[in-house]
Design an enzyme around this catalytic site. Sequence first.
Site, PDB file in Angstrom:
ATOM      1  N   GLN A 145       0.795  -1.228   0.000  1.00 14.73           N
ATOM      2  CA  GLN A 145       0.000   0.000   0.000  1.00 14.73           C
ATOM      3  C   GLN A 145       0.828   1.278   0.000  1.00 14.73           C
ATOM      4  OE1 GLN A 145      -2.668  -1.738   3.305  1.00 14.73           O
ATOM      5  NE2 GLN A 145      -4.082  -0.502   2.120  1.00 14.73           N
TER       6      GLN A 145
ATOM      7  N   ARG B 180       3.689   0.106  13.065  1.00 14.08           N
ATOM      8  CA  ARG B 180       3.355  -1.211  12.502  1.00 14.08           C
ATOM      9  C   ARG B 180       3.453  -1.143  10.982  1.00 14.08           C
ATOM     10  NH1 ARG B 180      -2.143  -3.847  11.018  1.00 14.08           N
ATOM     11  NH2 ARG B 180      -1.354  -5.879  10.430  1.00 14.08           N
TER      12      ARG B 180
ATOM     13  N   HIS C 191       1.123  -9.228   4.686  1.00 12.63           N
ATOM     14  CA  HIS C 191      -0.042  -8.343   4.515  1.00 12.63           C
ATOM     15  C   HIS C 191      -0.490  -8.450   3.045  1.00 12.63           C
ATOM     16  CE1 HIS C 191      -2.149  -4.713   6.485  1.00 12.63           C
ATOM     17  NE2 HIS C 191      -2.756  -4.895   5.333  1.00 12.63           N
TER      18      HIS C 191
ATOM     19  N   ASN D   1      -1.787 -10.649   8.492  1.00  7.34           N
ATOM     20  CA  ASN D   1      -2.778  -9.597   8.643  1.00  7.34           C
ATOM     21  C   ASN D   1      -4.109 -10.055   8.052  1.00  7.34           C
ATOM     22  OD1 ASN D   1      -3.666  -6.682   9.064  1.00  7.34           O
ATOM     23  ND2 ASN D   1      -4.117  -6.985   6.885  1.00  7.34           N
ATOM     24  N   GLU D   2      -5.145 -10.087   8.877  1.00  5.61           N
ATOM     25  CA  GLU D   2      -6.511 -10.344   8.418  1.00  5.61           C
ATOM     26  C   GLU D   2      -6.616 -11.548   7.482  1.00  5.61           C
ATOM     27  OE1 GLU D   2      -8.409  -6.856   6.862  1.00  5.61           O
ATOM     28  OE2 GLU D   2      -8.151  -5.735   8.708  1.00  5.61           O
TER      29      GLU D   2
ATOM     30  N   ASN E  22      -7.937  -6.003  14.263  1.00  2.00           N
ATOM     31  CA  ASN E  22      -8.292  -4.886  13.378  1.00  2.00           C
ATOM     32  C   ASN E  22      -9.797  -4.726  13.409  1.00  2.00           C
ATOM     33  OD1 ASN E  22      -5.632  -4.780  12.655  1.00  2.00           O
ATOM     34  ND2 ASN E  22      -5.942  -5.342  10.505  1.00  2.00           N
TER      35      ASN E  22
ATOM     36  N   TYR F 142     -13.112  -1.924  12.421  1.00  7.58           N
ATOM     37  CA  TYR F 142     -13.547  -0.672  11.810  1.00  7.58           C
ATOM     38  C   TYR F 142     -15.027  -0.389  11.982  1.00  7.58           C
ATOM     39  CZ  TYR F 142      -9.107  -0.490   9.260  1.00  7.58           C
ATOM     40  OH  TYR F 142      -7.772  -0.409   8.939  1.00  7.58           O
TER      41      TYR F 142
ATOM     42  N   GLU G 224      -5.320  -2.064  14.051  1.00 10.79           N
ATOM     43  CA  GLU G 224      -5.856  -1.128  13.049  1.00 10.79           C
ATOM     44  C   GLU G 224      -7.218  -0.628  13.510  1.00 10.79           C
ATOM     45  OE1 GLU G 224      -6.216  -2.355   8.927  1.00 10.79           O
ATOM     46  OE2 GLU G 224      -4.237  -3.295   8.977  1.00 10.79           O
TER      47      GLU G 224
ATOM     48  N   TRP H 188      -5.071   3.361  11.653  1.00 11.15           N
ATOM     49  CA  TRP H 188      -4.906   3.089  10.231  1.00 11.15           C
ATOM     50  C   TRP H 188      -5.410   4.319   9.506  1.00 11.15           C
ATOM     51  CZ3 TRP H 188      -2.424  -0.506   7.411  1.00 11.15           C
ATOM     52  CH2 TRP H 188      -2.559  -0.385   6.017  1.00 11.15           C
TER      53      TRP H 188
ATOM     54  N   GLU I 170      -5.583   1.846  -1.415  1.00 12.65           N
ATOM     55  CA  GLU I 170      -6.633   1.148  -0.671  1.00 12.65           C
ATOM     56  C   GLU I 170      -7.199  -0.014  -1.507  1.00 12.65           C
ATOM     57  OE1 GLU I 170      -7.512   0.832   2.324  1.00 12.65           O
ATOM     58  OE2 GLU I 170      -9.420  -0.150   2.034  1.00 12.65           O
ATOM     59  N   TRP I 171      -6.346  -0.952  -1.829  1.00 12.09           N
ATOM     60  CA  TRP I 171      -6.719  -2.209  -2.501  1.00 12.09           C
ATOM     61  C   TRP I 171      -7.605  -1.949  -3.723  1.00 12.09           C
ATOM     62  CZ3 TRP I 171      -3.009  -5.059  -0.933  1.00 12.09           C
ATOM     63  CH2 TRP I 171      -2.510  -4.915   0.368  1.00 12.09           C
TER      64      TRP I 171
HETATM   65  C1  PNW Z   1      -7.880  -3.654   6.284  1.00 17.89           C
HETATM   66  N1  PNW Z   1     -13.752  -4.846   3.714  1.00 17.89           N
HETATM   67  O1  PNW Z   1      -8.518  -4.181   5.184  1.00 17.89           O
HETATM   68  C2  PNW Z   1      -6.426  -3.844   5.925  1.00 17.89           C
HETATM   69  O2  PNW Z   1      -5.651  -4.492   6.890  1.00 17.89           O
HETATM   70  C3  PNW Z   1      -5.766  -2.624   5.393  1.00 17.89           C
HETATM   71  O3  PNW Z   1      -4.746  -3.005   4.526  1.00 17.89           O
HETATM   72  C4  PNW Z   1      -6.791  -1.724   4.735  1.00 17.89           C
HETATM   73  O4  PNW Z   1      -6.230  -0.652   4.062  1.00 17.89           O
HETATM   74  C5  PNW Z   1      -7.725  -1.266   5.829  1.00 17.89           C
HETATM   75  O5  PNW Z   1      -8.314  -2.364   6.513  1.00 17.89           O
HETATM   76  C6  PNW Z   1      -8.845  -0.353   5.339  1.00 17.89           C
HETATM   77  O6  PNW Z   1      -9.668  -1.031   4.444  1.00 17.89           O
HETATM   78  C7  PNW Z   1      -9.828  -4.265   4.890  1.00 17.89           C
HETATM   79  O7  PNW Z   1     -14.024  -4.785   2.488  1.00 17.89           O
HETATM   80  C8  PNW Z   1     -10.164  -4.278   3.554  1.00 17.89           C
HETATM   81  O8  PNW Z   1     -14.633  -5.070   4.573  1.00 17.89           O
HETATM   82  C9  PNW Z   1     -11.464  -4.472   3.160  1.00 17.89           C
HETATM   83  C10 PNW Z   1     -12.434  -4.629   4.115  1.00 17.89           C
HETATM   84  C11 PNW Z   1     -12.108  -4.599   5.475  1.00 17.89           C
HETATM   85  C12 PNW Z   1     -10.798  -4.408   5.858  1.00 17.89           C
END
Ligand code: PNW
Length: 593
Positions: A83, A139, A185, A235-236, A375, A377, A444, A490, A497-498
């Site tokens: 990233q 991190r 990651h 990671n995740e 992590n 959110y 995160e 984070w 962002e993927w």
């Molecule tokens: C995490 N979703 O990923 C990752 O660990 C990070 O690399 C990323 O940038 C961050 O959260 C913010 O997205 C996610 O689609 C990616 O639900 C996608 C999802 C959740 C977490």
Amino acid sequence: MKTTKWPQRLPIWAVGYQTGAYLSLSLAADGSIMEPRKFFNFFLGVTLAFAPVNGAYDKERDALLKGTFPQDFIWSSATAAYQIEGAWNVSDKGPSIWDTLAHQGRVNNQDTGDVACDSYHKYPEDVALMKQMGLKYYRFSISWPRIFPTGEQQDGVNQDGVDYYNRLIDELIVNDIQPMVTLFHWDLPQVLQDRYGGFLNNHTNTTVIHDLFGDYARFLYQNYGDRVKYWITFNEPWITAWLGYGIGNFAPQHNEPAEGQYKAAHNIILSHAKAYHIYDDEFRAAQGGQVGITLNCDWGTPKTPADADAALRYVQFFLGWFAHPIYKNGDYPEVMKTTMARKAQEEGRTTSRLPEFTPEQKLSISGTGDFFGLNHYTTVEVTDACCTPIENPNYDTDKDVGTGHAPDWPRAASSWLYVVPWGIRNLLGFIKEEYGDPEIYVTENGRSDHDQDPAIMMDMERICYYMMYTNEVMKASNMDNVKVKAYTAWSLLDNFEWLSGYSERFGLHYVDFNDPTRTRYPKASSVFFKQLVRNNGYPEGSEFTKYVENMWYFCHNTTEAEVNGYTGGASQISSLFSLFLAIPMMIAYSLIA
Ligand code: PNW
């Protein structure tokens, strides 16, 4: 940077803010100049009188807790190699599965991580930003194909890659910042995917992917373990398993939603255990560090009391899938096993789609976490959807639940990110009860803004997010006695962002991705976060806490515009607030701090 375009259309509440602003200005216009903080407090008071009440919040549940975190609490910020680093083909670095996906043009706007934040070259600037914020931990993740281009040590080591992480780690240590390193990651060497199917590699036995991950882990412990004391294996894994090998929208884009995720998860858990034992057996005595894994989980709250079991099942299928084997007893959660066994019967299969661990594997998996990396959110509302057999089963339908969101939960830029601060307190409490009161590192937590014009530099909604979520973490720590040892924002920087590419910004610092030098600019949230770290929470009587008290009401009312479907909500708030509130506030605050 971008030019400011003023909003064309103002929602009613914004008129309220404006009126408030003019009112307080004219009241102050008796010739005297108000002392900044008084001015700000007064100003905010008048302004907030016009703010509508947001039904998402509950006065008692969401009240500000005053107090501080434990003395040794860890404040950190996070990034990941793909990233931020860029330099995707510098020296002998091999391609990763994310290089492949991005180069196929699968990312929003055809973005790639080829340059990203160019942290491969600009890492001293990143470290300086952390130093400036008073952070003592960082991190970051190591790119496997930057170390071993094919993923296999016997094929060759990329010394330039090894040196890069040595320089980064040394730069951190010199600046009194402790590295916390994620081994994986998501950027798997493409060659491992091609040769062995990546984490689908013969999932029922101890297979080559476990050993290769073990070799990679050993190499990192050997080379960096004298200075790195915190290791996060994966990671995740939930994302890798489900999005990577189940749905297949994330790399490596393997679409097998009935079974792919279960096979991949199985391999990841075994690979994690392998890396843990290598540290335990060969390095712990000499290096004295800790090894854990970072799991992600959304909190699931029942929509009605009748949905309580469904909500629990949701969390067990999400977090328990990985946490139960690793932190509890070496095996998947009971509810997952029984549900999947019933499904096998319904589907006329002789074996469950959920693989089984052997007794030896269970023993080797159980207890392989020195800390619990989390992590988190967002939160979802769960309804029971038991138990209609369906034709094409997948991980989502396997849970027998429906998910949704309360209509008044504010949203961030990422479609999945609803702002529900109390969710993290519930989740932390669940982990404490379910997994024997482990030490939890929040690795995160954060909020995204859209990439938009004008750039959101006075990111009040991110400040609110951090304020509310960290306060809930403090409630978990100080009121519920959860052993939360760390909180990680984070992200340090806006980054790749993927699948969303650069269209969603999570950073405490703004990065201009059109600028070849990738200049970083601090957002208001970085100033806020600095004060939070300095105060180690919200101590009674401090200027910082007074500021937070003043902001509290605003934060709990702010995202009304988006709730009402006004899409420009975030930008309206941010631009209006930069003009009328945030700028005077930041000036006032910098005079005090
Ligand atoms: C995490 N979703 O990923 C990752 O660990 C990070 O690399 C990323 O940038 C961050 O959260 C913010 O997205 C996610 O689609 C990616 O639900 C996608 C999802 C959740 C977490």
